[in-house]
Design an enzyme around this catalytic site. Structure first.
Site, PDB file in Angstrom:
ATOM      1  N   LYS A  48     -14.293 -51.521  53.755  1.00 16.80           N
ATOM      2  CA  LYS A  48     -14.498 -50.678  52.833  1.00 16.80           C
ATOM      3  C   LYS A  48     -13.346 -50.817  51.890  1.00 16.80           C
ATOM      4  O   LYS A  48     -12.231 -50.360  52.342  1.00 16.80           O
ATOM      5  CB  LYS A  48     -14.964 -49.354  53.070  1.00 16.80           C
ATOM      6  CG  LYS A  48     -14.935 -48.285  51.861  1.00 16.80           C
ATOM      7  CD  LYS A  48     -15.523 -46.974  52.398  1.00 16.80           C
ATOM      8  CE  LYS A  48     -15.425 -46.127  51.357  1.00 16.80           C
ATOM      9  NZ  LYS A  48     -15.690 -44.291  51.511  1.00 16.80           N
TER      10      LYS A  48
ATOM     11  N   ASP B 140     -11.648 -43.134  45.554  1.00 10.51           N
ATOM     12  CA  ASP B 140     -12.833 -42.327  45.422  1.00 10.51           C
ATOM     13  C   ASP B 140     -12.919 -40.871  44.673  1.00 10.51           C
ATOM     14  O   ASP B 140     -12.566 -40.033  45.255  1.00 10.51           O
ATOM     15  CB  ASP B 140     -13.140 -42.423  46.901  1.00 10.51           C
ATOM     16  CG  ASP B 140     -14.634 -41.775  46.936  1.00 10.51           C
ATOM     17  OD1 ASP B 140     -15.585 -41.782  45.950  1.00 10.51           O
ATOM     18  OD2 ASP B 140     -14.994 -41.349  48.044  1.00 10.51           O
TER      19      ASP B 140
ATOM     20  N   LYS C 199     -15.598 -35.168  43.506  1.00 13.25           N
ATOM     21  CA  LYS C 199     -15.094 -34.325  44.334  1.00 13.25           C
ATOM     22  C   LYS C 199     -14.692 -33.022  44.071  1.00 13.25           C
ATOM     23  O   LYS C 199     -14.034 -33.045  42.681  1.00 13.25           O
ATOM     24  CB  LYS C 199     -14.073 -35.247  45.023  1.00 13.25           C
ATOM     25  CG  LYS C 199     -15.066 -36.396  46.110  1.00 13.25           C
ATOM     26  CD  LYS C 199     -13.896 -37.194  46.787  1.00 13.25           C
ATOM     27  CE  LYS C 199     -14.422 -38.210  47.796  1.00 13.25           C
ATOM     28  NZ  LYS C 199     -15.344 -37.782  48.709  1.00 13.25           N
TER      29      LYS C 199
ATOM     30  N   ASP D  49      -8.906 -44.770  50.903  1.00 10.08           N
ATOM     31  CA  ASP D  49     -10.353 -45.021  50.764  1.00 10.08           C
ATOM     32  C   ASP D  49     -10.484 -46.645  50.960  1.00 10.08           C
ATOM     33  O   ASP D  49     -11.689 -46.883  51.039  1.00 10.08           O
ATOM     34  CB  ASP D  49     -11.349 -44.637  49.758  1.00 10.08           C
ATOM     35  CG  ASP D  49     -12.739 -44.034  50.456  1.00 10.08           C
ATOM     36  OD1 ASP D  49     -12.795 -44.184  51.472  1.00 10.08           O
ATOM     37  OD2 ASP D  49     -13.705 -43.940  49.583  1.00 10.08           O
TER      38      ASP D  49
ATOM     39  N   ASP E  36     -21.101 -40.145  45.655  1.00 14.74           N
ATOM     40  CA  ASP E  36     -20.144 -39.988  46.366  1.00 14.74           C
ATOM     41  C   ASP E  36     -20.196 -40.670  47.914  1.00 14.74           C
ATOM     42  O   ASP E  36     -19.502 -40.819  48.640  1.00 14.74           O
ATOM     43  CB  ASP E  36     -19.778 -38.669  46.604  1.00 14.74           C
ATOM     44  CG  ASP E  36     -18.044 -38.482  47.241  1.00 14.74           C
ATOM     45  OD1 ASP E  36     -17.483 -39.359  47.350  1.00 14.74           O
ATOM     46  OD2 ASP E  36     -17.915 -37.106  47.733  1.00 14.74           O
TER      47      ASP E  36
ATOM     48  N   GLU F 138     -20.507 -43.597  48.420  1.00 22.22           N
ATOM     49  CA  GLU F 138     -20.506 -45.122  47.785  1.00 22.22           C
ATOM     50  C   GLU F 138     -20.130 -46.358  48.722  1.00 22.22           C
ATOM     51  O   GLU F 138     -20.578 -47.333  48.479  1.00 22.22           O
ATOM     52  CB  GLU F 138     -19.411 -45.026  46.668  1.00 22.22           C
ATOM     53  CG  GLU F 138     -17.978 -45.183  47.025  1.00 22.22           C
ATOM     54  CD  GLU F 138     -17.742 -43.980  47.809  1.00 22.22           C
ATOM     55  OE1 GLU F 138     -18.146 -43.116  47.954  1.00 22.22           O
ATOM     56  OE2 GLU F 138     -16.385 -44.239  48.740  1.00 22.22           O
TER      57      GLU F 138
ATOM     58  N   ARG G 255     -21.243 -47.101  51.747  1.00 14.19           N
ATOM     59  CA  ARG G 255     -22.438 -47.451  52.328  1.00 14.19           C
ATOM     60  C   ARG G 255     -22.949 -48.557  51.283  1.00 14.19           C
ATOM     61  O   ARG G 255     -23.599 -49.312  51.797  1.00 14.19           O
ATOM     62  CB  ARG G 255     -23.272 -46.458  52.871  1.00 14.19           C
ATOM     63  CG  ARG G 255     -23.939 -45.642  51.913  1.00 14.19           C
ATOM     64  CD  ARG G 255     -24.678 -44.449  52.518  1.00 14.19           C
ATOM     65  NE  ARG G 255     -23.459 -43.426  52.714  1.00 14.19           N
ATOM     66  CZ  ARG G 255     -23.854 -42.057  53.593  1.00 14.19           C
ATOM     67  NH1 ARG G 255     -24.967 -41.992  53.570  1.00 14.19           N
ATOM     68  NH2 ARG G 255     -22.767 -41.224  53.609  1.00 14.19           N
TER      69      ARG G 255
HETATM   70  N1  BES Z   1     -14.342 -41.801  51.233  1.00 18.73           N
HETATM   71  C1  BES Z   1     -15.567 -40.585  51.437  1.00 18.73           C
HETATM   72  C2  BES Z   1     -15.148 -39.965  53.069  1.00 18.73           C
HETATM   73  C3  BES Z   1     -14.034 -39.555  53.462  1.00 18.73           C
HETATM   74  C4  BES Z   1     -13.903 -38.127  53.505  1.00 18.73           C
HETATM   75  C5  BES Z   1     -12.886 -40.397  53.655  1.00 18.73           C
HETATM   76  C6  BES Z   1     -12.763 -37.603  54.109  1.00 18.73           C
HETATM   77  C7  BES Z   1     -11.544 -39.649  54.258  1.00 18.73           C
HETATM   78  C8  BES Z   1     -11.681 -38.180  54.223  1.00 18.73           C
HETATM   79  C9  BES Z   1     -16.691 -41.122  51.376  1.00 18.73           C
HETATM   80  O1  BES Z   1     -16.778 -42.221  50.195  1.00 18.73           O
HETATM   81  C10 BES Z   1     -17.424 -39.746  51.100  1.00 18.73           C
HETATM   82  O2  BES Z   1     -17.320 -39.273  50.008  1.00 18.73           O
HETATM   83  N2  BES Z   1     -18.521 -39.493  51.781  1.00 18.73           N
HETATM   84  C11 BES Z   1     -19.384 -38.417  51.652  1.00 18.73           C
HETATM   85  C12 BES Z   1     -20.777 -38.603  52.093  1.00 18.73           C
HETATM   86  C13 BES Z   1     -21.749 -37.562  51.356  1.00 18.73           C
HETATM   87  C14 BES Z   1     -21.832 -37.601  49.862  1.00 18.73           C
HETATM   88  C15 BES Z   1     -23.088 -37.829  52.030  1.00 18.73           C
HETATM   89  C16 BES Z   1     -18.813 -37.140  52.449  1.00 18.73           C
HETATM   90  O3  BES Z   1     -18.321 -37.390  53.641  1.00 18.73           O
HETATM   91  O4  BES Z   1     -18.820 -36.205  51.983  1.00 18.73           O
HETATM   92 ZN    ZN Z   2     -15.405 -43.282  49.885  1.00 16.94          ZN
HETATM   93 MN    MN Z   3     -17.162 -40.984  48.261  1.00 12.49          MN
END
Ligand code: BES
Ligand code: ZN
Ligand code: MN
Length: 495
Positions: A266, A271, A278, A289, A348, A350, A352
């Site tokens: 990834k 992000d 966020k 990320d 967010d 993204e 996947r």
């Molecule tokens: N890059 C983030 C995940 C992340 C969170 C990495 C904290 C490192 C530290 C990912 O893209 C994300 O935002 N995931 C969301 C998914 C949700 C919207 C289902 C998350 O984890 O909140």
């Molecule tokens: Zn991310």
């Molecule tokens: Mn994200």
């Protein structure tokens, strides 16, 4: 840095410093005893005075030891004798290296008591010596304008005691390659996101391929990505002024027709969350990320550098996730390269979306195994904290290999249960599925989403959201899971 084993007695060695261990309650370790005998009981007297207790992590540099050619001895606390382990040994050596780095000592002979061979055999001992030294001496390539600190003087490490010198030597070589690879990951991930863009990542991958024999790089630009019909990846990229890149690295070390191991990373270079923006606190951390992508790039250089007899392909989906007038919106539906439609309920989620198209691309290589590496979910951090990466997948043998590699490399992961119920949370009334499945079990529903695109492949997923970087005073990339992946590849090359 140079590594070799010492064979004759430690006290006679003409290096700048001897490094020996002391267990808790002020007990000299085995090599420390021989050094003590050679310098007239000086160490024992020092312990008797209470000047050093052997607490794990403590160090004490003794200078002007005129009885020894080395003239200096660094005492290193090993903690309780009964709890000496692979992990505590690595920590002790790490604190020794940190202490040495603050001096002008250029050469050392290392004689710390070793944990039992079943925990750390001569090969893994050699690896730990080189790896911990390299990781401890890593410096962030920062943009501070003041005077740069003086370079570290330490150049040569003689290590022991060792029975099989050739195994240890192989360990030194692999350990040095692993920290060099981890440093590639760390350097890329620590860069600011205005520098480390998808285009930059692609250029770096190209540059590394030029420098490593046997490694080739191919980069798909936006029109080429469009021709691959990677609609989910493009949906994420469309809100950014930075164009996406899809990077294909290939190293062919195995027999001609060997089906490859495909690593998929990834590479979200920043992000913001997109329209599902966020919260500001901690958003800067989203420059990390792209850690999965950086680990993939790093591991391909490692395979090439060690000339592993293995066929490895690295796929990197590189995008920036931004809000904007052209950004993808919650409720938009994208069509993936696999032809399946996805309702993007949360922009967010993204990671996947880019991975599903990258995983589909992996099919053309008829891979023996596919492993994706992603800072995918905050939920994984909630579940496992910062010590274990999450591992899931559809092939228990592959997952088992990753779990074991993590233990040996001291870069552990922990399996979460990816059973079929979780996919039910991804139901959509409007598309084949949604890209989110609610808060509960978020690390697993993310993997379940990827599972929709990996049917028929031997696939495992590493969620490194909690392990690839750290916050706080030591903020920065950790280089994980490069050591885990390196161990996995090295072992696989031996099969
Ligand atoms: N890059 C983030 C995940 C992340 C969170 C990495 C904290 C490192 C530290 C990912 O893209 C994300 O935002 N995931 C969301 C998914 C949700 C919207 C289902 C998350 O984890 O909140
Ligand atoms: Zn991310
Ligand atoms: Mn994200």
């Amino acid at each position: 840095m140079e590594f070799a084993v010492w064979t004759k007695g430690l006290p006679a060695l003409a290096v700048d410093c001897l490094v020996v261990g002391v267990f808790e309650e002020a007990q000299l370790g085995a090599e420390a005893k021989s050094v003590d005998a050679a310098c007239g009981g000086r160490l024992q007297r020092l312990l008797a005075r209470g000047d050093f207790t052997g607490r794990a992590g403590d160090t004490l540099l003794i200078t002007e030891v005129t009885e020894l050619p080395a003239r200096r001895v660094l005492l290193v606390g090993l903690g309780a004798r009964a709890s000496l382990s692979r992990r505590s040994w690595r920590r002790a050596w790490g604190s020794a290296v940190a202490a040495l780095a603050r001096t002008r000592i250029a050469s050392v002979a290392l004689g710390l008591d070793r944990p039992p061979a079943r925990e750390l055999d001569d090969y893994y001992f050699g690896r730990a010596v080189a790896e911990v030294a390299g990781a401890t001496l890593y410096r962030i390539n920062d943009l501070k304008t003041g005077k740069k600190p003086a370079p570290v003087a330490l150049k040569q490490v003689l290590a022991g005691p060792v029975r099989k010198g050739d195994a240890a030597a192989r360990g030194f070589k692999h350990g040095a390659a692993i920290t060099a690879a981890a440093a590639i990951q760390r350097d890329l991930a620590n860069l600011p996101p205005n520098v480390c863009t998808p285009t930059f990542l692609a250029e770096e991958a190209r540059a590394l391929a030029r420098r490593h024999k046997g490694l080739t790089a191919k980069v798909l630009d936006e029109p080429a990505i469009r021709r691959e019909k990677m609609g989910c990846l493009l949906a994420v990229a469309q809100g950014s002024h930075q164009p996406p890149r899809f990077i294909v690295l290939e190293y062919r070390g195995g027999k001609a027709a060997q089906p490859p191991v495909v690593l998929v990373g990834k590479g979200v270079t920043f992000d913001t969350g997109g329209i599902s923006l966020k919260d500001p606190p901690g958003m800067d951390e989203m420059k990390f990320d792209m850690s999965g992508a950086a680990a993939v790039i790093a591991c391909l250089t490692l395979a090439a550098q060690l000339r592993l007899p293995l066929h490895v392909v690295g796929l990197v989906a590189a995008v920036e996730n931004m809000p904007g007038g052209k950004a993808v919106k919650p409720a938009d539906i994208a069509t993936s390269a696999a032809g399946l439609t996805v309702e993007i309920l949360n922009t967010d989620a993204e990671g996947r979306l880019i991975l599903c198209d990258a995983l589909h691309y992996a099919r053309r290589f008829h891979p023996a195994a596919v492993v994706d590496i992603a800072t995918l979910t905050g939920a994984c951090v909630v579940a496992l904290g910062h010590h274990h990466s999450g591992v899931m997948g559809n092939d228990q043998a592959l997952i088992g290999q990753l779990l074991e590699a993590g233990v040996r490399a001291e870069d552990r992961c922990w399996q979460l249960p990816l059973t079929e119920e979780y996919a039910e949370q991804l139901k959509s009334n409007f598309a084949d599925f949604a890209n989110v499945g609610g808060r509960d079990g978020g690390a697993i529903t993310a993997a379940a989403f990827l599972g929709k695109f990996t049917q028929g492949l031997a696939w495992a997923h590493l969620d490194v959201a909690g392990t690839a970087y750290q916050g706080g005073a030591q903020k920065g990339s950790t280089g994980r899971p490069t050591p885990l992946l390196a161990d996995f590849l090295i072992r696989r090359a031996e099969r």
